[in-house]
Design a protein around this motif. Structure first.
Motif, mmCIF file in Angstrom:
data_model
loop_
_atom_site.group_PDB
_atom_site.id
_atom_site.type_symbol
_atom_site.label_atom_id
_atom_site.label_comp_id
_atom_site.label_asym_id
_atom_site.label_seq_id
_atom_site.Cartn_x
_atom_site.Cartn_y
_atom_site.Cartn_z
ATOM 1 N N SER A 13 -15.003 -6.015 4.110
ATOM 2 C CA SER A 13 -13.821 -6.690 3.591
ATOM 3 C C SER A 13 -14.047 -7.364 2.251
ATOM 4 O O SER A 13 -15.163 -7.663 1.847
ATOM 5 C CB SER A 13 -13.284 -7.670 4.620
ATOM 6 O OG SER A 13 -14.271 -8.595 4.933
ATOM 7 N N ILE A 14 -12.931 -7.609 1.595
ATOM 8 C CA ILE A 14 -12.912 -8.357 0.348
ATOM 9 C C ILE A 14 -13.083 -9.816 0.720
ATOM 10 O O ILE A 14 -12.472 -10.282 1.681
ATOM 11 C CB ILE A 14 -11.565 -8.139 -0.356
ATOM 12 C CG1 ILE A 14 -11.400 -6.667 -0.733
ATOM 13 C CG2 ILE A 14 -11.424 -9.037 -1.568
ATOM 14 C CD1 ILE A 14 -10.011 -6.331 -1.181
ATOM 15 N N LEU A 17 -8.989 -14.230 -1.408
ATOM 16 C CA LEU A 17 -7.964 -14.224 -2.449
ATOM 17 C C LEU A 17 -7.351 -15.611 -2.466
ATOM 18 O O LEU A 17 -7.117 -16.196 -1.409
ATOM 19 C CB LEU A 17 -6.881 -13.207 -2.136
ATOM 20 C CG LEU A 17 -7.023 -11.798 -2.697
ATOM 21 C CD1 LEU A 17 -5.848 -10.959 -2.262
ATOM 22 C CD2 LEU A 17 -7.138 -11.793 -4.202
ATOM 23 N N TYR A 40 3.196 -9.065 -5.294
ATOM 24 C CA TYR A 40 1.925 -8.393 -5.075
ATOM 25 C C TYR A 40 1.814 -8.019 -3.614
ATOM 26 O O TYR A 40 2.109 -8.841 -2.751
ATOM 27 C CB TYR A 40 0.743 -9.303 -5.406
ATOM 28 C CG TYR A 40 0.736 -9.824 -6.819
ATOM 29 C CD1 TYR A 40 0.190 -9.065 -7.844
ATOM 30 C CD2 TYR A 40 1.273 -11.064 -7.110
ATOM 31 C CE1 TYR A 40 0.188 -9.539 -9.136
ATOM 32 C CE2 TYR A 40 1.271 -11.548 -8.405
ATOM 33 C CZ TYR A 40 0.724 -10.784 -9.417
ATOM 34 O OH TYR A 40 0.721 -11.248 -10.690
ATOM 35 N N VAL A 41 1.402 -6.790 -3.343
ATOM 36 C CA VAL A 41 1.162 -6.408 -1.954
ATOM 37 C C VAL A 41 -0.318 -6.611 -1.656
ATOM 38 O O VAL A 41 -1.177 -6.202 -2.428
ATOM 39 C CB VAL A 41 1.593 -4.957 -1.694
ATOM 40 C CG1 VAL A 41 1.264 -4.553 -0.273
ATOM 41 C CG2 VAL A 41 3.087 -4.814 -1.939
ATOM 42 N N ILE A 42 -0.595 -7.288 -0.544
ATOM 43 C CA ILE A 42 -1.965 -7.684 -0.219
ATOM 44 C C ILE A 42 -2.528 -6.793 0.880
ATOM 45 O O ILE A 42 -1.909 -6.658 1.941
ATOM 46 C CB ILE A 42 -1.982 -9.144 0.294
ATOM 47 C CG1 ILE A 42 -1.290 -10.080 -0.699
ATOM 48 C CG2 ILE A 42 -3.398 -9.617 0.584
ATOM 49 C CD1 ILE A 42 -1.932 -10.129 -2.050
ATOM 50 N N PRO A 43 -3.684 -6.197 0.668
ATOM 51 C CA PRO A 43 -4.299 -5.398 1.733
ATOM 52 C C PRO A 43 -4.925 -6.316 2.786
ATOM 53 O O PRO A 43 -6.135 -6.519 2.793
ATOM 54 C CB PRO A 43 -5.357 -4.580 0.991
ATOM 55 C CG PRO A 43 -5.693 -5.397 -0.204
ATOM 56 C CD PRO A 43 -4.513 -6.249 -0.542
ATOM 57 N N GLU B 63 -16.411 -5.608 -5.937
ATOM 58 C CA GLU B 63 -16.148 -5.968 -4.554
ATOM 59 C C GLU B 63 -15.213 -4.985 -3.857
ATOM 60 O O GLU B 63 -15.373 -4.688 -2.682
ATOM 61 C CB GLU B 63 -15.565 -7.380 -4.477
ATOM 62 C CG GLU B 63 -15.596 -7.905 -3.070
ATOM 63 C CD GLU B 63 -15.243 -9.378 -2.959
ATOM 64 O OE1 GLU B 63 -14.530 -9.879 -3.835
ATOM 65 O OE2 GLU B 63 -15.668 -9.983 -1.980
ATOM 66 N N LEU B 86 -4.647 -5.985 -7.763
ATOM 67 C CA LEU B 86 -3.512 -5.941 -6.853
ATOM 68 C C LEU B 86 -2.364 -5.198 -7.532
ATOM 69 O O LEU B 86 -2.181 -5.308 -8.735
ATOM 70 C CB LEU B 86 -3.047 -7.356 -6.497
ATOM 71 C CG LEU B 86 -3.982 -8.196 -5.631
ATOM 72 C CD1 LEU B 86 -3.379 -9.567 -5.401
ATOM 73 C CD2 LEU B 86 -4.272 -7.527 -4.304
ATOM 74 N N ALA B 87 -1.599 -4.456 -6.708
ATOM 75 C CA ALA B 87 -0.443 -3.751 -7.250
ATOM 76 C C ALA B 87 0.698 -4.735 -7.412
ATOM 77 O O ALA B 87 1.000 -5.500 -6.499
ATOM 78 C CB ALA B 87 -0.053 -2.617 -6.321
ATOM 79 N N LYS B 88 1.295 -4.714 -8.583
ATOM 80 C CA LYS B 88 2.367 -5.665 -8.885
ATOM 81 C C LYS B 88 3.653 -4.892 -9.106
ATOM 82 O O LYS B 88 3.647 -3.874 -9.788
ATOM 83 C CB LYS B 88 1.989 -6.436 -10.146
ATOM 84 C CG LYS B 88 2.983 -7.474 -10.579
ATOM 85 C CD LYS B 88 2.430 -8.272 -11.727
ATOM 86 C CE LYS B 88 2.912 -7.691 -13.046
ATOM 87 N NZ LYS B 88 2.490 -8.505 -14.189
ATOM 88 N N THR B 89 4.730 -5.359 -8.500
ATOM 89 C CA THR B 89 6.019 -4.694 -8.748
ATOM 90 C C THR B 89 7.022 -5.706 -9.262
ATOM 91 O O THR B 89 6.852 -6.891 -9.051
ATOM 92 C CB THR B 89 6.584 -4.041 -7.470
ATOM 93 O OG1 THR B 89 6.498 -4.988 -6.417
ATOM 94 C CG2 THR B 89 5.827 -2.805 -7.133
#
Lengths: 303, 89
Positions: A13-14, A17, A40-43, B63, B86-89
């Motif tokens: 894992s990261i 955040l 932002y979508v967080i995994p 990481e 991170l993907a930003k929309t």
């Protein structure tokens, strides 16, 4: 997708955040963070711990999803100080907790573990002849040397560690950076340790605090991770912002392969052999004669 | 390992790409090339991308285990948040 094998999860894992001034919501089975302009979508399944700073709001659904994915959520102050943290243990096994409690309660085993914890931090072998008090002295010297070595290497002035929490802004930048960096390390250690079922309170070296065990574990890594991170952050910008400190911490955690190592190291120091991880279908009841009997059934006729 | 995703680009650019990489699906190129070649290709793409768009994803020792770059105007962008993409929309 959720499996019982907790170990590989932490390893992959990261580390963490950090977000502040945002809204955390569930969005189509994932976690999305909404800041003023962006999303932002967080995994979350591959994230060990989510640190929420001031001005954050989070929905019930988001907390549920984060918990299901074994992502710890910790509420922290502006400089990383945790003022509240939550989360159930995402561990599915109690084996490690039993092992920890057993060794903790046995003075002889406990001393062995304390020695191993100190030994972990030294490059050279510590003689068996040394008393615990002597080892503690050596450890003090080792930490002081680490501070002055880093001070020399980074050019950051060092006048000693100042822990005073009440006069935060009186402390010099390096002391503030150190406190922040350590608190990120604590957050991470807590997430890792809790995720496999250890108790944060049953400390071996540290005692008397709800997070004593976390301080034990974090101390294993401070000299390699949070301390150099703090010095480098202050060296790069005199008034090191929280962001610089976090960036440096991430760099150190990643270079030191902390997420891959932490549970292995803790298991090793505690002498825990991973046994059968299978989860019994029913719970058991303790019995003073035959160790355990099956729970979930009526024992009325036995009496 | 690297993956390039090209959208709406000239056939000649795709041809150039397929000299180095394997086009697994229209516009999706993958393979193993050195960091030097990867960067040269990215430079080349940025000159030739025109109105199209390009994404580069490659394994690296951070990481997350990967890093990414984007060109053109894709619907989502990547942002580095204190060291995590991170993907930003």
């Amino acid at each position: 997708m959720t499996t019982l094998r907790t170990l590989p999860k932490i390893r992959d894992s990261i580390s963490f955040l950090y977000f502040d001034r945002c809204k955390v919501e569930q969005e189509s089975k994932a976690i999305a963070i909404f800041t003023k302009q962006d999303k932002y979508v967080i995994p979350c399944a591959s994230l060990s711990t989510l640190l929420l700073g001031p001005g954050t709001r989070i929905t019930h659904a988001a907390i549920k999803t984060l918990a299901e994915n074994a992502c710890e959520v910790q509420w922290v102050g502006e400089d990383g100080f945790r003022f509240y943290s939550s989360g159930r243990s995402s561990s599915t096994s109690v084996q490690r907790l039993y092992h920890q409690a057993q060794t903790w309660a046995n003075p002889q085993q406990r001393l062995t573990i304390v020695r191993k914890m100190y030994q972990f931090r030294f490059q050279e072998e510590l003689s068996d002849q040394l008393t615990l008090q002597q080892i503690r002295g050596l450890e003090g010297v080792r930490v002081r040397t680490a501070y002055s070595r880093l001070s020399k290497a980074t050019g950051v002035e060092w006048k000693g560690r100042n822990y005073k929490q009440d006069d935060w802004f009186d402390a010099d930048p390096i002391n503030r950076a150190l406190s922040s960096a350590n608190s990120y390390l604590y957050a991470l250690c807590q997430a890792a340790v809790v995720s496999v079922g250890y108790s944060p309170a049953l400390g071996f070296i540290h005692i008397g605090k709800p997070l004593s065990f976390i301080y034990d574990i974090a101390d294993l890594y401070k000299a390699e991770t949070s301390i150099p991170a703090a010095f480098e952050a202050v060296a790069s910008a005199r008034e090191a912002s929280g962001m610089t400190v976090r960036q440096k911490c991430r760099e150190k955690f990643s270079n030191y392969r902390l997420m891959q190592r932490i549970i292995q190291d803790v298991d090793k120091v505690l002498g825990y052999m991973s046994g059968d991880t299978e989860i019994p279908a029913v719970s058991f009841l303790w019995d003073d004669q035959v160790d355990w009997v099956e729970g979930g059934q009526d024992w009325a006729e036995e009496t | 390992m690297v993956v390039f995703v090209l959208e709406n680009v000239s056939p000649s650019l795709r041809g150039e790409m397929s000299r180095w990489l394997f086009e697994i699906k229209a516009g999706v190129f993958t393979g193993r090339i050195s960091a030097l070649v990867r960067d040269e290709l990215w430079k080349y793409i940025s000159e030739k991308v025109g109105n199209g768009s390009a994404i580069l994803i490659y394994s690296t020792n951070n990481e997350q285990g990967f890093s990414a770059r984007m060109l053109g105007s894709p619907s989502r962008t990547l942002e580095d948040i204190e060291g995590i993409l991170l993907a930003k929309t």
